[in-house]
Design an enzyme around this catalytic site. Structure first.
Site, mmCIF file in Angstrom:
data_model
loop_
_atom_site.group_PDB
_atom_site.id
_atom_site.type_symbol
_atom_site.label_atom_id
_atom_site.label_comp_id
_atom_site.label_asym_id
_atom_site.label_seq_id
_atom_site.Cartn_x
_atom_site.Cartn_y
_atom_site.Cartn_z
ATOM 1 N N GLY A 42 0.568 -1.258 0.189
ATOM 2 C CA GLY A 42 0.195 -0.065 0.051
ATOM 3 C C GLY A 42 0.960 1.376 0.046
ATOM 4 N N GLU B 224 -1.744 0.553 -5.537
ATOM 5 C CA GLU B 224 -0.400 0.537 -4.949
ATOM 6 C C GLU B 224 0.015 -0.959 -4.670
ATOM 7 O OE1 GLU B 224 1.966 2.374 -3.360
ATOM 8 O OE2 GLU B 224 1.133 4.171 -3.652
ATOM 9 N N GLU C 242 3.547 -2.562 -6.095
ATOM 10 C CA GLU C 242 4.421 -2.964 -5.222
ATOM 11 C C GLU C 242 4.501 -4.628 -5.276
ATOM 12 O OE1 GLU C 242 4.278 0.201 -1.690
ATOM 13 O OE2 GLU C 242 3.524 -1.681 -1.405
ATOM 14 N N GLU D 215 11.313 -7.182 -1.125
ATOM 15 C CA GLU D 215 10.733 -8.510 -1.176
ATOM 16 C C GLU D 215 9.175 -8.537 -1.065
ATOM 17 O OE1 GLU D 215 11.502 -12.684 1.607
ATOM 18 O OE2 GLU D 215 11.886 -10.456 2.556
#
Length: 151
Positions: free
Chosen positions: A36, A52, A56, A105
């Site tokens: 987020g 988001e 990501e 990660e």
């Protein structure tokens, strides 16, 4: 203080009891959070949450309710942050780190491990995950006083 709205998404794999977490990198070091980030101007909380997660993690998600709302004052930055955590579901895509300068990660983490990193209020820790409805009512072109006067 400047207000900053942040949308996160809680993605829970019920079969394996895991939560999707991202390891952020930045000036304060590495740390795990839900996927987020900040809501951009003209964007709804829900749109920000979906965008988001895609940026990501590479995953497409659908959000379906607010899991929690939290806030914090970041005095060094002068920010008053409001964190909106949506419950979500993966509907497509594949895990891919597309922002390596921000994300180290992406990992499905055991619930007990993930809860160590999540600042969830005591009443919402553990599962099943409860949600409250979220809805967007569009752009309003009147004030409350105009509406009550019949205008």
């Amino acid at each position: 203080m400047k207000r900053v709205d942040v949308s996160y998404v809680l993605l829970f794999d019920e079969v394996n009891e895991k939560i999707l977490m991202v390891k952020n990198t930045g000036p304060i070091g590495s740390y795990y959070t839900l996927p987020g980030g900040a809501v951009e101007p003209g964007e709804t909380l829900q749109q920000a949450a979906v965008r988001e997660v895609k940026e990501e993690t590479g995953l497409d998600v659908e959000v379906n309710g607010i899991q929690s709302v939290m806030e914090a004052f970041f005095e060094v930055k002068g920010h008053h942050a409001i964190f909106f955590v949506f419950k979500g579901e993966v509907i497509g895509g594949e895990i891919e780190i597309t922002l390596p300068e921000e994300i180290e990660e992406v990992v499905w983490m055991d619930v007990q491990e993930a809860e160590k990193y999540l600042n969830l209020p005591e009443g919402v820790k553990g599962f099943p995950i409860m949600t409250a409805p979220y809805s967007y009512h569009g752009r309003v072109k009147h004030t409350l006083s105009q509406r009550s006067n019949g205008k």
